[in-house]
Design a protein around this motif. Structure first.
Motif, PDB file in Angstrom:
ATOM      1  N   HIS A  28     -14.343  -1.752 -13.233  1.00 37.40           N
ATOM      2  CA  HIS A  28     -13.081  -1.539 -12.601  1.00 37.40           C
ATOM      3  C   HIS A  28     -11.882  -1.059 -13.435  1.00 37.40           C
ATOM      4  N   THR A  66      -9.638   3.400  -9.818  1.00 37.73           N
ATOM      5  CA  THR A  66     -10.383   2.849  -8.774  1.00 37.73           C
ATOM      6  C   THR A  66      -9.116   3.034  -7.554  1.00 37.73           C
ATOM      7  N   PHE A  67      -7.846   2.825  -7.836  1.00 37.01           N
ATOM      8  CA  PHE A  67      -6.954   2.985  -6.929  1.00 37.01           C
ATOM      9  C   PHE A  67      -7.017   4.613  -6.355  1.00 37.01           C
ATOM     10  N   LYS A 101      -0.503   4.671  -1.762  1.00 36.89           N
ATOM     11  CA  LYS A 101      -1.533   5.338  -1.164  1.00 36.89           C
ATOM     12  C   LYS A 101      -0.805   6.271  -0.196  1.00 36.89           C
ATOM     13  N   LEU A 149      -9.470   6.458  -6.215  1.00 36.92           N
ATOM     14  CA  LEU A 149     -10.740   6.808  -5.512  1.00 36.92           C
ATOM     15  C   LEU A 149     -10.474   6.376  -4.431  1.00 36.92           C
ATOM     16  N   ARG A 150     -10.060   5.025  -3.965  1.00 36.38           N
ATOM     17  CA  ARG A 150      -9.569   4.524  -2.838  1.00 36.38           C
ATOM     18  C   ARG A 150      -8.428   5.389  -2.019  1.00 36.38           C
ATOM     19  N   CYS A 151      -7.942   6.253  -2.661  1.00 37.93           N
ATOM     20  CA  CYS A 151      -6.853   7.075  -1.966  1.00 37.93           C
ATOM     21  C   CYS A 151      -7.533   8.644  -1.500  1.00 37.93           C
ATOM     22  N   GLY A 152      -9.023   8.657  -2.085  1.00 40.01           N
ATOM     23  CA  GLY A 152      -9.399   9.774  -1.374  1.00 40.01           C
ATOM     24  C   GLY A 152      -9.770  11.081  -2.498  1.00 40.01           C
ATOM     25  N   THR A 186     -11.274  12.667  -5.946  1.00 41.07           N
ATOM     26  CA  THR A 186     -12.530  12.720  -6.728  1.00 41.07           C
ATOM     27  C   THR A 186     -12.304  13.256  -8.048  1.00 41.07           C
ATOM     28  N   GLY A 203       0.871  -1.261  -0.173  1.00 37.90           N
ATOM     29  CA  GLY A 203      -0.049  -0.247   0.005  1.00 37.90           C
ATOM     30  C   GLY A 203       0.751   1.063  -0.127  1.00 37.90           C
ATOM     31  N   GLY A 207     -19.184   1.812  -9.600  1.00 38.86           N
ATOM     32  CA  GLY A 207     -19.038   0.577  -9.480  1.00 38.86           C
ATOM     33  C   GLY A 207     -18.987  -0.473 -10.478  1.00 38.86           C
TER      34      GLY A 207
END
Length: 229
Positions: free
Chosen positions: A181, A186-187, A132, A189-192, A194, A129, A178
């Protein structure tokens, strides 16, 4: 030399792994170029890897935004950024123009936006990770500098599979909902991050059909309240 320094642990299964995020220096240049070759192997053109002149510009013009990560004492990745003056009403731009082809001579210390020029992590370390964590380190820089946002254009490597039946904007929306993928979007988005739009001719990237997804992180101390788009 960058004053950024953070020490913490990540986990490889149940094993704690010591990690340091710090500013990279000239002593790291050779290894950073090796990391680029591992992160972006052929058919990615080798002339698009960082070179020593670019890396020198990074640590000279904006050392706070030139960071690397060590895991278990091994250099595992890096992230590079610059400050730009971004106008949300005119979002279209290219990576080459914004970053001066990676030489960041376009860096504006009095700008309003921290712009990510590049992030790379050695494949064997990706399960930790670290990507991130590198992005989060630039959130710290964004706040410390009092900037409006962090911004960058993400590759859309899955888009070429759908380009014959949907626009780049529709593809991005499907990933956000969603329904699809994408490994990069997607990565992010998972890091915050937008999404705020899509830029055509953002970079030469066959998989992304030369599009980039513009994705921001607003400084929470300056952001206007409201719902997600």
């Amino acid at each position: 030399m960058s004053s950024y320094f953070q020490r913490f642990y990540v986990f490889d299964g149940d094993r704690p792994v010591p990690v340091v995020i710090r500013g990279y220096t000239a002593d790291d240049f050779d290894e950073l170029i090796v990391i680029q070759s591992e992160t972006f192997p052929p058919p990615y053109p080798s002339e698009q890897w960082w070179n020593k002149e670019q890396l020198t510009q990074h640590v000279t013009r904006f050392p706070e935004g030139a960071l690397c990560v060590e895991a278990d004492g091994v250099l595992a990745g890096s992230i590079t950024s610059l400050i730009v003056d971004y106008d949300p009403s005119e979002p279209a731009h290219s990576w080459a123009d914004t970053t001066d082809n990676g030489y960041i001579r376009t860096h504006k210390p009095d700008g309003n936006t921290l712009y990510i020029a590049d992030i790379c992590v050695r494949p064997r370390f990706r399960k930790l990770g670290l990507g991130k964590w590198l992005i989060q380190s630039l959130y710290h820089v964004t706040v410390q500098r009092g900037l409006d946002r962090l911004l960058g254009g993400g590759r859309m490597p899955g888009y070429h599979k759908y380009a014959d039946r949907m626009s780049a904007e529709s593809y991005l929306e499907a990933v956000v909902q969603g329904k699809l993928h994408d490994p990069v979007i997607t990565f992010l988005l998972r890091c915050g991050r937008t999404p705020i739009g899509v830029a055509a001719d953002y970079l030469e990237d066959e998989e992304s059909c030369n599009y980039g997804a513009l994705m921001e992180w607003r400084n929470p101390f300056k952001a206007v309240r409201g719902g997600l788009n």
